[in-house]
Design a protein around this motif. Structure first.
Motif, PDB file in Angstrom:
ATOM      1  N   SER A  14     -39.932  11.924 -23.688  1.00  0.00           N
ATOM      2  CA  SER A  14     -39.345  13.163 -24.165  1.00  0.00           C
ATOM      3  C   SER A  14     -38.276  13.577 -23.160  1.00  0.00           C
ATOM      4  O   SER A  14     -38.435  13.368 -21.959  1.00  0.00           O
ATOM      5  CB  SER A  14     -40.401  14.259 -24.282  1.00  0.00           C
ATOM      6  N   ASP A  32     -34.573  16.312 -30.739  1.00  0.00           N
ATOM      7  CA  ASP A  32     -35.914  15.984 -30.266  1.00  0.00           C
ATOM      8  C   ASP A  32     -36.710  15.365 -31.413  1.00  0.00           C
ATOM      9  O   ASP A  32     -37.097  16.062 -32.346  1.00  0.00           O
ATOM     10  CB  ASP A  32     -36.555  17.291 -29.770  1.00  0.00           C
ATOM     11  N   SER A  33     -36.988  14.053 -31.332  1.00  0.00           N
ATOM     12  CA  SER A  33     -37.549  13.331 -32.478  1.00  0.00           C
ATOM     13  C   SER A  33     -39.065  13.358 -32.558  1.00  0.00           C
ATOM     14  O   SER A  33     -39.627  12.883 -33.547  1.00  0.00           O
ATOM     15  CB  SER A  33     -37.087  11.871 -32.441  1.00  0.00           C
ATOM     16  N   ASP A  44     -33.987  10.212 -28.895  1.00  0.00           N
ATOM     17  CA  ASP A  44     -33.771  11.604 -28.507  1.00  0.00           C
ATOM     18  C   ASP A  44     -32.390  11.672 -27.852  1.00  0.00           C
ATOM     19  O   ASP A  44     -31.968  10.729 -27.157  1.00  0.00           O
ATOM     20  CB  ASP A  44     -34.819  12.072 -27.499  1.00  0.00           C
TER      21      ASP A  44
END
Length: 484
Positions: A14, A32-33, A44
């Motif tokens: 992340s 943000d996936s 991302d």
């Protein structure tokens, strides 16, 4: 010949903590996936400090260069009468750079345009009425030209800092200093840092519960008006939405992190736009993707709540899949999108590889189809996007008449809701969301929206309840955790 630089960083599952380290820079944005929850999502993307920004609001727009006072702007722009035409010109000039033509195609974003389009940007595409109350101070369009990006490629477990020739050595050194400081100051994975300390004692707080801009009676009156329009032949479907608002104090990042935890979605985004203006998006819906010339749209139309038990959950999913009403709704929007993409995609390239597929999220199941086409030219993705905006899944059909009815019946502007967060890379790649399940924080006011597509056989109580089902995970979570 100048080329982009690719600097390898420690892999970040992340980019939240790197965002925290860079959020003091102007106009930071994180795409943000939620890869841990949605393993098919691949990237991302983190950007900040654009070289230029195009912004627009109610028929006024301008292009501002970051270094206009110190040096000549990067490009000379021909005067235009539309911010969309200005953005198209800016992308075309950028894609003509020699380094852009040679940029790697496997990366989603190597520099270019990134930002948001409010729903009201549809007024730049079609001639539409404007009778709603405009009480949100955010620009209706804000798109930056970014010269660097951080990308996490989850399939390869690789994080890279991409530096374009637009960046000076001084800017590169400053950026690396901020990144290295964040990397050096931790003894735990960066992906976990930003999630620490989320609690009821967080700095973010709501001052009151969310309230709607419509009473149940007002919603029913508007619902009946839509049914009258449908029965008279004006339209086949209209997406009618209500807005939920409250006041807040503190850092909206706390709210974003909590919502990310309880209702992860593959098209999440956190964008800071200046003093006390923030977008918190938790969208499950793609608008348009362009991947090496292939254009894809995945409209959502058809929703049912998740079940309390595995058996109930499966029964609900089966009910949605078998629903003639929801399938008919979905098919209307598929046909609308085929027409929209046909404006700019290559002749004969439009097809529908998936129809009525089930996708499941924290609080709802959705019925999702896939529409595809093809383009040629690295600068054509933005034209496809503009000619198709806003997405048909959140307007109705036919699109223009539905938008006229929405303007008549909804009391307030939709703002970022039902618009899009998008990027247009100089290497021809593009992706975008439809900004449903999205909150706007604006100088102490917090807004979110929910709506549904009304058709001839829609029932008031079901449609009214569906709006609460869609938004409830957002509003209830924030009220439970942050209401003081």
């Amino acid at each position: 010949m100048p080329e982009i630089k690719r600097i390898t960083l420690p892999y970040q599952a992340s980019l939240l903590s790197l965002y925290q380290a860079l959020r003091s820079l102007p106009y930071p944005a994180l795409l943000d996936s939620n890869h841990d929850e949605f393993p098919d999502t691949r990237f991302d993307i983190l950007v900040a400090d654009p070289l230029a920004r195009v912004c627009a609001k109610q028929n006024t727009f301008h292009l501002e260069w970051r270094d206009e006072q110190q040096a000549q702007p990067l490009y000379t722009i021909t005067k235009t009468d539309s911010p969309l035409a200005l953005l198209e010109q800016l992308l075309t000039l950028s894609t003509q750079e020699s380094w852009a033509k040679n940029a790697p195609k496997e990366l989603p974003f190597v520099g270019g345009l990134l930002g948001y389009y409010a729903y009201e940007c549809g007024h730049y595409v079609e001639t539409l009425p404007d009778n709603v109350q405009h009480d949100i101070s955010l620009d209706q369009l804000s798109v930056g030209l970014y010269g660097w990006t951080i990308i996490s490629s989850h399939a390869e477990q690789k994080t890279e800092l991409i530096i374009t020739p637009w960046c000076s050595q001084q800017e590169e050194e400053k950026l690396l200093s901020l990144i290295n400081k964040a990397l050096d100051n931790t003894d735990k994975p960066l992906a976990n840092q930003a999630l620490d300390g989320i609690s009821k004692a967080a700095s973010f707080a709501l001052k009151a519960p969310f309230t709607s801009n419509m009473t149940a009676h007002q919603y029913q009156t508007k619902f009946d008006k839509v049914k009258d329009y449908i029965l008279s032949g004006d339209c086949y479907q209209v997406n009618l939405a209500q807005r939920f608002s409250t006041q807040y104090t503190g850092d909206p990042m706390d709210a974003y992190l909590r919502l990310r935890e309880v209702c992860p979605t593959p098209f999440s985004a956190f964008m800071e736009l200046g003093e006390q203006q923030t977008i918190l998006s938790h969208s499950p819906e793609r608008f348009l993707l362009c991947d090496q010339g292939r254009v894809e749209s995945k409209p959502i139309k058809g929703t049912i709540a998740r079940g309390a038990t595995p058996a109930e959950d499966k029964a609900n999913a089966d009910t949605l899949l078998a629903s003639e009403k929801d399938r008919a709704e979905n098919l209307m929007i598929v046909d609308l999108l085929r027409n929209d993409l046909g404006r700019t995609c290559l002749t004969g390239s439009i097809n529908v590889p998936k129809l009525f597929a089930l996708e499941s999220y924290a609080n709802v199941h959705h019925l999702v189809s896939t529409v595809e086409g093809r383009i040629d030219g690295a600068d054509q993705s933005i034209r496809v996007f503009h000619e198709s905006f806003p997405g048909g899944s959140i307007t109705g059909a036919p699109k223009i008449r539905s938008m006229e009815i929405i303007d008549e019946l909804e009391p307030h502007e939709r703002s970022v809701y039902c618009g899009s967060i998008a990027y247009f890379s100089v290497n021809g790649q593009m992706d975008s969301s439809i900004t449903i399940r999205t909150l706007v924080a604006d100088h102490g006011q917090l807004h979110c929206w929910a709506g549904g597509g009304l058709v001839a056989d829609s029932k008031y109580h079901e449609e009214y309840q569906e709006t609460f089902t869609k938004v409830g995970k957002l509003t209830h979570t924030l009220e439970d955790d942050f209401l003081k």
